[in-house]
Design a protein around this motif. Sequence first.
Motif, short mmCIF file in Angstrom:
data_model
loop_
_atom_site.label_atom_id
_atom_site.label_comp_id
_atom_site.label_asym_id
_atom_site.label_seq_id
_atom_site.Cartn_x
_atom_site.Cartn_y
_atom_site.Cartn_z
N ILE A 60 -5.33 -9.49 4.80
CA ILE A 60 -6.73 -9.27 4.43
C ILE A 60 -7.02 -9.78 3.02
CG2 ILE A 60 -8.53 -7.54 4.09
CD1 ILE A 60 -6.95 -5.72 6.02
N PHE A 61 -6.21 -9.33 2.06
CA PHE A 61 -6.54 -9.58 0.66
C PHE A 61 -5.71 -10.68 -0.01
CE2 PHE A 61 -7.26 -4.93 1.40
CZ PHE A 61 -8.64 -4.98 1.37
N TYR A 62 -4.54 -10.97 0.52
CA TYR A 62 -3.65 -11.93 -0.15
C TYR A 62 -3.16 -12.98 0.85
CZ TYR A 62 -3.58 -7.66 -2.95
OH TYR A 62 -3.94 -6.52 -3.64
N ASN A 63 -4.07 -13.52 1.62
CA ASN A 63 -3.71 -14.44 2.70
C ASN A 63 -3.03 -15.71 2.21
OD1 ASN A 63 -3.69 -14.88 5.52
ND2 ASN A 63 -5.33 -16.38 5.29
N TYR A 64 -3.21 -16.03 0.93
CA TYR A 64 -2.62 -17.24 0.36
C TYR A 64 -1.14 -17.06 0.02
CZ TYR A 64 -3.54 -14.50 -3.85
OH TYR A 64 -3.59 -13.49 -4.77
N LYS A 65 -0.64 -15.83 0.08
CA LYS A 65 0.75 -15.57 -0.28
C LYS A 65 1.65 -15.63 0.95
CE LYS A 65 -0.05 -12.71 -4.38
NZ LYS A 65 0.26 -11.43 -5.05
N ARG A 66 2.81 -16.27 0.79
CA ARG A 66 3.79 -16.33 1.87
C ARG A 66 4.67 -15.08 1.90
NH1 ARG A 66 2.26 -18.79 5.60
NH2 ARG A 66 0.33 -18.20 4.60
N ILE A 67 4.80 -14.42 0.75
CA ILE A 67 5.65 -13.24 0.64
C ILE A 67 4.85 -12.11 0.04
CG2 ILE A 67 7.70 -12.27 -0.48
CD1 ILE A 67 8.83 -15.15 -0.51
N ILE A 68 4.93 -10.94 0.66
CA ILE A 68 4.17 -9.79 0.17
C ILE A 68 5.04 -8.54 0.31
CG2 ILE A 68 3.08 -9.41 2.42
CD1 ILE A 68 1.23 -8.93 -0.86
N SER A 69 5.12 -7.75 -0.74
CA SER A 69 5.90 -6.52 -0.70
C SER A 69 4.98 -5.31 -0.79
CB SER A 69 6.93 -6.49 -1.83
OG SER A 69 6.28 -6.40 -3.09
N TYR A 70 5.45 -4.21 -0.28
CA TYR A 70 4.64 -2.99 -0.23
C TYR A 70 4.25 -2.52 -1.62
CZ TYR A 70 3.43 1.88 0.81
OH TYR A 70 2.78 3.09 0.91
N ASP A 71 5.15 -2.66 -2.59
CA ASP A 71 4.88 -2.13 -3.92
C ASP A 71 3.99 -3.02 -4.77
OD1 ASP A 71 6.61 -4.17 -4.46
OD2 ASP A 71 8.13 -2.96 -5.46
N MET A 72 3.53 -4.15 -4.21
CA MET A 72 2.62 -5.01 -4.98
C MET A 72 1.23 -5.08 -4.33
SD MET A 72 4.01 -8.85 -4.02
CE MET A 72 2.57 -9.69 -4.63
N LEU A 73 0.95 -4.17 -3.41
CA LEU A 73 -0.34 -4.20 -2.72
C LEU A 73 -1.48 -3.72 -3.62
CD1 LEU A 73 0.65 -2.83 0.80
CD2 LEU A 73 0.28 -5.21 0.12
N GLY A 74 -1.16 -2.88 -4.58
CA GLY A 74 -2.18 -2.42 -5.52
C GLY A 74 -3.32 -1.71 -4.83
N ILE A 75 -4.54 -2.01 -5.30
CA ILE A 75 -5.72 -1.32 -4.79
C ILE A 75 -6.03 -1.72 -3.34
CG2 ILE A 75 -7.45 -3.03 -5.50
CD1 ILE A 75 -9.11 -0.62 -6.51
N GLY A 76 -5.49 -2.86 -2.90
CA GLY A 76 -5.70 -3.29 -1.51
C GLY A 76 -5.18 -2.26 -0.52
N ARG A 77 -4.07 -1.59 -0.87
CA ARG A 77 -3.50 -0.56 0.01
C ARG A 77 -4.44 0.63 0.13
NH1 ARG A 77 1.98 1.07 -2.16
NH2 ARG A 77 0.94 2.78 -3.23
N LEU A 78 -5.11 0.98 -0.97
CA LEU A 78 -6.05 2.10 -0.96
C LEU A 78 -7.27 1.77 -0.11
CD1 LEU A 78 -6.97 4.85 -2.04
CD2 LEU A 78 -7.93 3.65 -4.02
N ILE A 79 -7.82 0.58 -0.29
CA ILE A 79 -9.01 0.17 0.46
C ILE A 79 -8.71 0.11 1.96
CG2 ILE A 79 -10.62 -1.75 0.86
CD1 ILE A 79 -10.36 -2.38 -2.14
N TYR A 80 -7.51 -0.36 2.31
CA TYR A 80 -7.10 -0.50 3.70
C TYR A 80 -7.13 0.84 4.44
CZ TYR A 80 -3.99 -1.46 7.67
OH TYR A 80 -3.44 -1.57 8.91
N GLN A 81 -6.95 1.94 3.71
CA GLN A 81 -6.88 3.25 4.35
C GLN A 81 -8.21 4.00 4.30
OE1 GLN A 81 -2.79 5.20 3.63
NE2 GLN A 81 -2.99 3.80 1.90
#
Length: 361
Positions: A245-266
């Motif tokens: 949703i928020f970081y589609n340009y990234k090939r690698i994404i970790s749970y601890d770097m989701l930041g505020i995107g994780r909050l919005i997602y919920q």
Amino acid sequence: MISNQVIQTNIEELKGITKVDFLVYDIDCNCIASTMQDALFEDSIIDTFIESHADSQIVSGCHFLKIIDEGELAYVLIAKGFGEDVYMVGKIAVCQIQNLIIAYKERFDRSSFFQNLLLDNLLLVDIHNRATKLHIETEKKRLVYLIETRNDKENIAEELLKSMFVPQSGDYIVSIDEHSIVLIKELSNGAGKEEMEGIANTIVDMFNMEAMLSVRVAYGIPVNELKDVSKSYKEAKMALEVGNIFYNYKRIISYDMLGIGRLIYQLPQNLCRIFIKEIYGDTSPDEIDEEILTTINKFLENNLNVSETSRQLYIHRNTLVYRIEKLQKAIGLDMRVFDDALTFKIALMVIEYLRYLEKNE
């Protein structure tokens, strides 16, 4: 159960070494593998041996031997050759096929075990008991990587992963669906963020170079007990979804770097719509000029630095200020004020989230 082709290959290799011929029958008296053409025994002979209590016997100059799996008869092996060593060669063939059966059952049992473990379908006592039976250590530092292939080449992706990570090193590959593969990676106790990201980079690079596949890799937080692997999987799954949703340009994404995107997602969808209505008022987000949005995004990336943003966009400082003020007139937020800039950044992410939901609906 082990495939007939595997048994056929096995006895052919043994014949090449020992010069002894073999036939293998299942418990229904069907010949499933043979190194002798048109050399079959009548069903009654096979049945008589199956019903007998003997583990082996000689019939018509051939050695009949039983292949046992967990106390039950699985196959009948017949060895035919010349010399005194035929019986011993037959016993070796029996041992080899029995070990193959165990290996294949363990392989598929492990796959089923990890699938159920990831999906929280096992009780705590079952996890421990089955792990002990499958020779899987319960207390090891592990991390779940979720690999999204985005194409129909899951089999190629799974085979490539299996060539990179093997069970002997404590790593396990589990296929979840047609587009996702899970790697349960055993880590050293001192493994840090750099090592975990390095593994993800290795996966992305290998897929790109070896199979010309573009993949995305998400991973969760390391766990120290086998029962918590499902937690790391859920985190990796959320990281992948939020990243889409928020970081589609990234090939690698970790749970601890989701930041505020994780909050919005919920957040509930209706709450997101109320928030956007409060920010934009009667103005539709689609009415905001694309040039202004590009400018504001760059301004936010540069931590509200007017000079640096003007330089990167090749525009005059006054032009940048004009665009900021134009947005302020439209929605009442001044991007030069930190609180307003933060509110607008969150609003942009909420809009992305709502568009993602609408697209999937």
